[in-house]
Write a protein that holds these residues in place. Structure first.
Motif, PDB file in Angstrom:
ATOM      1  N   UNK A   1      -6.634  14.799  -6.071  1.00  0.00           N
ATOM      2  CA  UNK A   1      -5.102  14.189  -5.621  1.00  0.00           C
ATOM      3  C   UNK A   1      -5.083  13.370  -4.576  1.00  0.00           C
ATOM      4  N   UNK A   2      -4.843  12.346  -4.587  1.00  0.00           N
ATOM      5  CA  UNK A   2      -4.202  11.770  -3.818  1.00  0.00           C
ATOM      6  C   UNK A   2      -2.980  12.174  -2.278  1.00  0.00           C
ATOM      7  N   UNK A   3      -2.638  13.185  -2.804  1.00  0.00           N
ATOM      8  CA  UNK A   3      -1.197  13.427  -1.460  1.00  0.00           C
ATOM      9  C   UNK A   3      -1.850  15.074  -1.875  1.00  0.00           C
ATOM     10  N   UNK A   4      -2.143  15.803  -0.163  1.00  0.00           N
ATOM     11  CA  UNK A   4      -2.061  17.156   0.136  1.00  0.00           C
ATOM     12  C   UNK A   4      -1.059  17.337   0.262  1.00  0.00           C
ATOM     13  N   UNK A   5      -0.876  18.912   0.325  1.00  0.00           N
ATOM     14  CA  UNK A   5       0.389  19.423  -0.233  1.00  0.00           C
ATOM     15  C   UNK A   5       1.078  19.090   2.083  1.00  0.00           C
ATOM     16  N   UNK A   6       1.107  17.934   2.302  1.00  0.00           N
ATOM     17  CA  UNK A   6       2.047  17.502   3.109  1.00  0.00           C
ATOM     18  C   UNK A   6       3.126  17.563   3.376  1.00  0.00           C
ATOM     19  N   UNK A   7       4.192  18.703   4.620  1.00  0.00           N
ATOM     20  CA  UNK A   7       5.723  18.900   4.290  1.00  0.00           C
ATOM     21  C   UNK A   7       6.766  17.537   4.447  1.00  0.00           C
ATOM     22  N   UNK A   8       5.794  16.171   4.811  1.00  0.00           N
ATOM     23  CA  UNK A   8       6.665  15.439   5.721  1.00  0.00           C
ATOM     24  C   UNK A   8       6.888  14.711   3.857  1.00  0.00           C
ATOM     25  N   UNK A   9       9.083  14.725   3.107  1.00  0.00           N
ATOM     26  CA  UNK A   9       8.923  14.037   2.723  1.00  0.00           C
ATOM     27  C   UNK A   9       8.755  12.294   2.441  1.00  0.00           C
ATOM     28  N   UNK A  10       9.113  11.819   1.638  1.00  0.00           N
ATOM     29  CA  UNK A  10       9.200   9.841   1.307  1.00  0.00           C
ATOM     30  C   UNK A  10      10.449   9.787   0.132  1.00  0.00           C
ATOM     31  N   UNK A  11      10.781   8.673   0.363  1.00  0.00           N
ATOM     32  CA  UNK A  11      11.970   8.334  -0.535  1.00  0.00           C
ATOM     33  C   UNK A  11      11.252   8.482  -1.977  1.00  0.00           C
ATOM     34  N   UNK A  12      12.248   8.793  -3.019  1.00  0.00           N
ATOM     35  CA  UNK A  12      11.304   9.082  -4.746  1.00  0.00           C
ATOM     36  C   UNK A  12      10.844   8.526  -5.060  1.00  0.00           C
ATOM     37  N   UNK A  13      11.035   6.699  -4.944  1.00  0.00           N
ATOM     38  CA  UNK A  13      10.502   5.986  -6.313  1.00  0.00           C
ATOM     39  C   UNK A  13       9.106   5.598  -5.732  1.00  0.00           C
ATOM     40  N   UNK A  14       8.542   6.139  -4.036  1.00  0.00           N
ATOM     41  CA  UNK A  14       7.342   5.628  -3.839  1.00  0.00           C
ATOM     42  C   UNK A  14       5.843   6.809  -4.980  1.00  0.00           C
ATOM     43  N   UNK A  15       6.981   7.709  -5.079  1.00  0.00           N
ATOM     44  CA  UNK A  15       5.650   8.379  -6.688  1.00  0.00           C
ATOM     45  C   UNK A  15       4.861   7.217  -7.414  1.00  0.00           C
ATOM     46  N   UNK A  16       5.897   6.406  -7.245  1.00  0.00           N
ATOM     47  CA  UNK A  16       5.101   4.583  -8.527  1.00  0.00           C
ATOM     48  C   UNK A  16       3.615   3.979  -7.308  1.00  0.00           C
ATOM     49  N   UNK A  17       3.410   4.635  -5.831  1.00  0.00           N
ATOM     50  CA  UNK A  17       3.461   3.984  -5.038  1.00  0.00           C
ATOM     51  C   UNK A  17       1.619   4.136  -4.795  1.00  0.00           C
TER      52      UNK A  17
END
Length: 512
Positions: A1-17
């Motif tokens: 998967x492109x994102x590891x279990x990184x605890x740093x959150x981002x804005x939700x809409x960035x999932x589309x990127x």
């Protein structure tokens, strides 16, 4: 998967990127969107919502089938700075009216059929209505686009309504961080990959129903939304689309285990996930026999903290009654009444701490204070924790076993139902002036509703059943009604609920 279990959150809409731009992201009746198309559609829809006059912080209600617009709204609303309020498609108009009023929704997007059931006064005066069939195409295809947001991850992104042990449904406030970390966590422990295809059969108003979308996109995979009528529809969709990931609640899994599965439907499945209630040992064995090569994930969660635990599929044959250990980003403690940590095999309350803990109940400080309290002193994360009210025990290996619920909530087919809401509905029918709702164990639904009631007339049974049929979704209908000339009372003159629950348990044993 492109994102590891990184605890740093981002804005939700960035999932589309996150996904490969040319890989499929969403396949529905209107065609396929790749991940580049997903990002473009989210940008257009976000701009379209802003063009409706909505402003950051406004609540946006959606009450519709599981179509493209419904799938995109969680990300598009977040990009537009709105707070999404998805409504269960099975709810009736007066329940929707409560959610719209309580949330202060400024816009409701609904399909023609559902919108037609709304009565005068159901929709607040300052809540506009957008008919999905009329305005949906324009919202999705406008020329304007909003760029990825720069929202603070602590800002609210959604309110999910869930029943409380008393009174009407309450809105659980979820931030960008809650939803982002929930998506990353599930994608990580399920081992989702970019070539995975998820059949989204759970309602999008359900926390895990929405996460079907978000976790799949976090992994760069593809979602196939499905509103099904029969289990056979699910089997056919799995075979047609080569589905690798299928989530369900125990009643659906029972139906699917009894269905006829051709080899071409069994072969692509890599993982099965369960939520909304514990699977029986017999059901676990049936699913393991039917899908020997698929990993079966048993999970426990509550909307106030999204998900708490999962059981490693390698352990399910040896520990079919376990709810496992904490998921990534969750801290789970088993606590005595005095706040200290329970010993191994000692029952205690499950307390969930960490960044998945929601922000409380919308505009309900009193009920927030009851459920969201300071974490126990032994907590590593500290801060606010969710005190679940559920009793569990931890074994020497750290695996948790669910024992029971301390509150009176009834859980039917994964839906948490307030006994008070059922009782008030029964009284509103005019068939009874007093009623007590009790949950009974039920293999197919998790629990079934038993209603004790005092009749108000000769035709009370027919009147009450007809009223439930017309006014409440099927999962809120009593499976059994026991009519009494008088209901028992305690020393304070209140209805003796404990006595009725004990009697209900005895009735269940006699039926068995």
């Amino acid at each position: 998967m492109p994102v590891a279990a990184d605890p740093v959150p981002r804005p939700l809409d960035h999932l589309a990127l996150l996904g490969d731009r040319s890989a499929p992201a969403l396949v529905d009746r209107t065609g396929m969107l790749d991940h580049a198309g997903l990002e473009d559609a989210v940008a257009r829809l976000a701009a379209g919502l802003r063009a409706r006059g909505l402003r950051p912080g406004d609540r946006l209600g959606s009450w519709m089938a599981k179509n493209r617009l419904a799938c995109l709204l969680p990300l598009a609303a977040a990009r537009a700075g709105l707070i999404h309020v998805p409504v269960n498609p099975q709810l009736k108009h007066h329940q929707v009216a409560h959610i719209l009023s309580d949330s202060g929704a400024r816009l409701l997007i609904a399909g023609t059929g559902r919108a037609a059931t709304l009565e005068p006064g159901d929709r607040p005066e300052d809540c506009a209505l957008a008919i999905e069939e009329e305005e949906g195409p324009a919202l999705l295809s406008g020329d304007e686009r909003l760029p990825p947001s720069a929202a603070d991850p602590s800002e609210l992104a959604a309110i999910l309504y869930t029943s409380g042990s008393t009174g009407r449904p309450k809105g659980v406030m979820l931030s960008h961080a809650n939803l982002w970390l929930g998506a990353i966590s599930v994608a990580h422990y399920l081992g989702l990959e970019p070539d995975d295809r998820t059949l989204a059969v759970l309602p999008l108003s359900f926390d895990y129903g929405q996460n079907q979308l978000l976790s799949t996109w976090a992994a760069g995979g593809c979602v196939h939304p499905l509103d099904y009528l029969t289990p056979r529809d699910v089997v056919r969709a799995v075979a047609r689309h080569g589905i690798t990931t299928l989530a369900g609640v125990p009643p659906l899994w029972i139906q699917l285990a009894e269905a006829d599965w051709p080899a071409e439907a069994i072969a692509p499945l890599r993982r099965l996930t369960n939520t909304g209630g514990r699977m029986s040992l017999s059901l676990v064995r049936r699913l393991r026999g039917l899908f020997p090569d698929a990993r079966l994930f048993s999970m426990y969660g509550l909307t106030e903290a999204f998900r708490s635990t999962y059981l490693d599929p390698a352990l399910i044959d040896a520990h079919p009654d376990s709810i496992g250990k904490a998921i990534p980003f969750a801290e789970i403690l088993v606590v005595r009444p005095d706040g200290s940590i329970a010993d191994d095999d000692e029952p205690g309350e499950l307390v969930h701490a960490g960044p998945l803990v929601a922000q409380g109940y919308w505009r309900d400080a009193e009920r927030t204070a009851l459920r969201f309290r300071p974490a126990p002193p032994a907590s590593i994360h500290g801060g606010t924790a969710v005190w679940s009210g559920d009793t569990v025990a931890r074994d020497a290996a750290g695996l948790l076993r669910f024992i029971g619920r301390d509150d009176e909530m009834i859980k039917v087919s994964g839906n948490r139902i307030s006994p008070t809401e059922i009782e008030e509905a029964a009284i509103a029918s005019g068939a009874t002036s007093e009623a007590v709702a009790v949950g009974l164990p039920d293999e197919r639904q998790g629990q079934a509703i038993l209603l004790y009631a005092r009749p108000s007339g000769a035709e009370a049974d027919t009147l009450l059943r007809d009223w439930f049929r017309r006014n409440l979704p099927s999962f809120m209908h009593p499976a059994r009604i026991v009519w009494r000339a008088e209901l028992p009372r305690n020393a304070n003159g209140k209805l003796d609920r404990a006595a009725l629950r004990a009697e209900a348990a005895a009735l269940k044993e006699e039926d068995a």
